[in-house]
Design a protein around this motif. Sequence first.
Motif, PDB file in Angstrom:
ATOM      1  N   PRO A   1      -2.822 -10.575 -43.580  1.00 12.79           N
ATOM      2  CA  PRO A   1      -4.178 -10.363 -42.650  1.00 12.79           C
ATOM      3  C   PRO A   1      -5.062 -11.883 -42.719  1.00 12.79           C
ATOM      4  CG  PRO A   1      -4.329  -7.807 -43.701  1.00 12.79           C
ATOM      5  CD  PRO A   1      -3.522  -8.905 -44.756  1.00 12.79           C
ATOM      6  N   ASN A   2      -5.091 -13.019 -41.439  1.00 15.48           N
ATOM      7  CA  ASN A   2      -5.204 -13.763 -41.308  1.00 15.48           C
ATOM      8  C   ASN A   2      -4.351 -15.242 -41.925  1.00 15.48           C
ATOM      9  OD1 ASN A   2      -7.155 -12.693 -39.632  1.00 15.48           O
ATOM     10  ND2 ASN A   2      -8.049 -12.162 -40.877  1.00 15.48           N
ATOM     11  N   LYS A   3      -3.289 -14.826 -42.299  1.00 16.86           N
ATOM     12  CA  LYS A   3      -2.615 -15.693 -42.733  1.00 16.86           C
ATOM     13  C   LYS A   3      -0.962 -16.049 -42.895  1.00 16.86           C
ATOM     14  CE  LYS A   3      -5.060 -15.822 -46.735  1.00 16.86           C
ATOM     15  NZ  LYS A   3      -6.253 -16.453 -46.995  1.00 16.86           N
ATOM     16  N   GLY A   4      -0.643 -17.213 -42.855  1.00 20.90           N
ATOM     17  CA  GLY A   4       0.493 -17.523 -41.911  1.00 20.90           C
ATOM     18  C   GLY A   4       1.751 -16.847 -43.123  1.00 20.90           C
ATOM     19  N   LEU A   5       2.606 -17.097 -42.095  1.00 19.54           N
ATOM     20  CA  LEU A   5       4.232 -16.956 -42.736  1.00 19.54           C
ATOM     21  C   LEU A   5       4.897 -17.371 -44.470  1.00 19.54           C
ATOM     22  CD1 LEU A   5       4.137 -15.856 -39.742  1.00 19.54           C
ATOM     23  CD2 LEU A   5       6.239 -15.267 -39.988  1.00 19.54           C
ATOM     24  N   GLN A   6       4.644 -16.604 -45.047  1.00 19.78           N
ATOM     25  CA  GLN A   6       5.533 -16.516 -46.593  1.00 19.78           C
ATOM     26  C   GLN A   6       6.464 -16.265 -46.838  1.00 19.78           C
ATOM     27  OE1 GLN A   6       3.543 -14.876 -49.498  1.00 19.78           O
ATOM     28  NE2 GLN A   6       4.231 -16.488 -51.214  1.00 19.78           N
ATOM     29  N   LEU A   7       7.931 -16.631 -46.690  1.00 16.69           N
ATOM     30  CA  LEU A   7       9.320 -16.211 -47.160  1.00 16.69           C
ATOM     31  C   LEU A   7       9.170 -15.901 -48.490  1.00 16.69           C
ATOM     32  CD1 LEU A   7      12.779 -16.513 -46.510  1.00 16.69           C
ATOM     33  CD2 LEU A   7      12.264 -18.096 -47.952  1.00 16.69           C
ATOM     34  N   LEU A   8       9.753 -14.152 -47.761  1.00 18.04           N
ATOM     35  CA  LEU A   8      10.052 -13.359 -48.860  1.00 18.04           C
ATOM     36  C   LEU A   8      11.406 -13.487 -50.101  1.00 18.04           C
ATOM     37  CD1 LEU A   8       8.686  -9.687 -48.266  1.00 18.04           C
ATOM     38  CD2 LEU A   8       8.373 -10.727 -50.141  1.00 18.04           C
ATOM     39  N   LEU A   9      12.460 -13.292 -48.854  1.00 17.61           N
ATOM     40  CA  LEU A   9      14.235 -13.437 -49.792  1.00 17.61           C
ATOM     41  C   LEU A   9      14.988 -14.240 -48.346  1.00 17.61           C
ATOM     42  CD1 LEU A   9      15.405 -10.618 -48.749  1.00 17.61           C
ATOM     43  CD2 LEU A   9      14.364  -9.878 -50.300  1.00 17.61           C
ATOM     44  N   LYS A  10      15.950 -15.229 -49.015  1.00 12.99           N
ATOM     45  CA  LYS A  10      16.739 -14.844 -47.883  1.00 12.99           C
ATOM     46  C   LYS A  10      18.216 -14.681 -48.387  1.00 12.99           C
ATOM     47  CE  LYS A  10      16.751 -19.918 -49.694  1.00 12.99           C
ATOM     48  NZ  LYS A  10      16.698 -20.960 -49.501  1.00 12.99           N
ATOM     49  N   TYR A  11      18.928 -14.643 -47.168  1.00 13.82           N
ATOM     50  CA  TYR A  11      20.558 -14.466 -47.248  1.00 13.82           C
ATOM     51  C   TYR A  11      21.043 -14.807 -46.582  1.00 13.82           C
ATOM     52  CZ  TYR A  11      24.858 -13.167 -46.614  1.00 13.82           C
ATOM     53  OH  TYR A  11      26.284 -12.456 -46.822  1.00 13.82           O
ATOM     54  N   THR A  12      22.223 -16.625 -47.984  1.00 14.91           N
ATOM     55  CA  THR A  12      23.139 -17.237 -46.613  1.00 14.91           C
ATOM     56  C   THR A  12      24.600 -16.585 -47.241  1.00 14.91           C
ATOM     57  OG1 THR A  12      22.157 -18.867 -48.232  1.00 14.91           O
ATOM     58  CG2 THR A  12      20.614 -18.751 -45.946  1.00 14.91           C
ATOM     59  N   SER A  13      25.153 -15.960 -47.297  1.00 11.58           N
ATOM     60  CA  SER A  13      26.356 -15.467 -47.563  1.00 11.58           C
ATOM     61  C   SER A  13      26.583 -15.808 -49.263  1.00 11.58           C
ATOM     62  CB  SER A  13      27.300 -16.346 -46.372  1.00 11.58           C
ATOM     63  OG  SER A  13      27.421 -17.435 -46.922  1.00 11.58           O
ATOM     64  N   ALA A  14      26.209 -15.543 -50.217  1.00  8.34           N
ATOM     65  CA  ALA A  14      25.902 -15.465 -51.603  1.00  8.34           C
ATOM     66  C   ALA A  14      26.031 -14.378 -51.894  1.00  8.34           C
ATOM     67  CB  ALA A  14      25.198 -16.235 -51.998  1.00  8.34           C
ATOM     68  N   ALA A  15      25.725 -13.786 -52.570  1.00  8.57           N
ATOM     69  CA  ALA A  15      25.503 -12.560 -52.612  1.00  8.57           C
ATOM     70  C   ALA A  15      24.399 -11.656 -51.960  1.00  8.57           C
ATOM     71  CB  ALA A  15      24.638 -12.184 -54.253  1.00  8.57           C
TER      72      ALA A  15
END
Lengths: 119, 116
Positions: free
Chosen positions: B40-54
């Motif tokens: 709430p009332n914050k920016g977006l934070q990256l949790l995780l990403k998939y880029t064609s590895a595992a």
Amino acid sequence: DARVTQTPRHKVTEMGQEVTMRCQPILGHNTVFWYRQTMMQGLELLAYFRNRAPLDDSGMPKDRFSAEMPDATLATLKIQPSEPRDSAVYFCASGLVQLAGANFYNEQFFGPGTRLTVL
Amino acid sequence: AQSVTQLDSHVSVSEGTPVLLRCNYSSSYSPSLFWYVQHPNKGLQLLLKYTSAATLVKGINGFEAEFKKSETSFHLTKPSAHMSDAAEYFCVVSDLAGAGSYQLTFGKGTKLSVIP
């Protein structure tokens, strides 16, 4: 700890006034994005830049909004004249777009946002 | 064209129970997929990403997501919910659609509530 910074964090203004929001992207990033977030519409992309050149601003009302990157350390979003329907949180994000073999990296890092209220 | 569908607008779990936030995507190319969290009332934070590895991706705060190409899904899970996990979660897709397009397409978000 590199971060995207945005100023001001909060802005209250009256209808018809000019509003300027500023963003300092993370040093070395080659893309900058402006988003608007409202309860009704969610997150909308307004404009984005690559290497300081505008690539797409089709999400932006052109008659009153303008986005620029005067240099690599500053992006601005202006609204003139502002209207009550512009009230929203405006986010800036920066990223480093890279192609590495078959992989495409374009993770974006978001600033804390500017909460704009137009009365 | 790419799109993202978050199947639940609101998920409510008890503290200590598993979390499942569902996401389906469509993409013309091999996509990159992300989960972002917004408190709430914050920016977006990256949790995780998939880029064609595992295909099983581990993120911060104990979250993970599995890329399933056959199901075009990228569901977010956590074994045990904590009160601090209460937030809005966005599933995001990006691909090389068109020359020089670097846009992220965001889902509409899933609001996670954690009940004590």
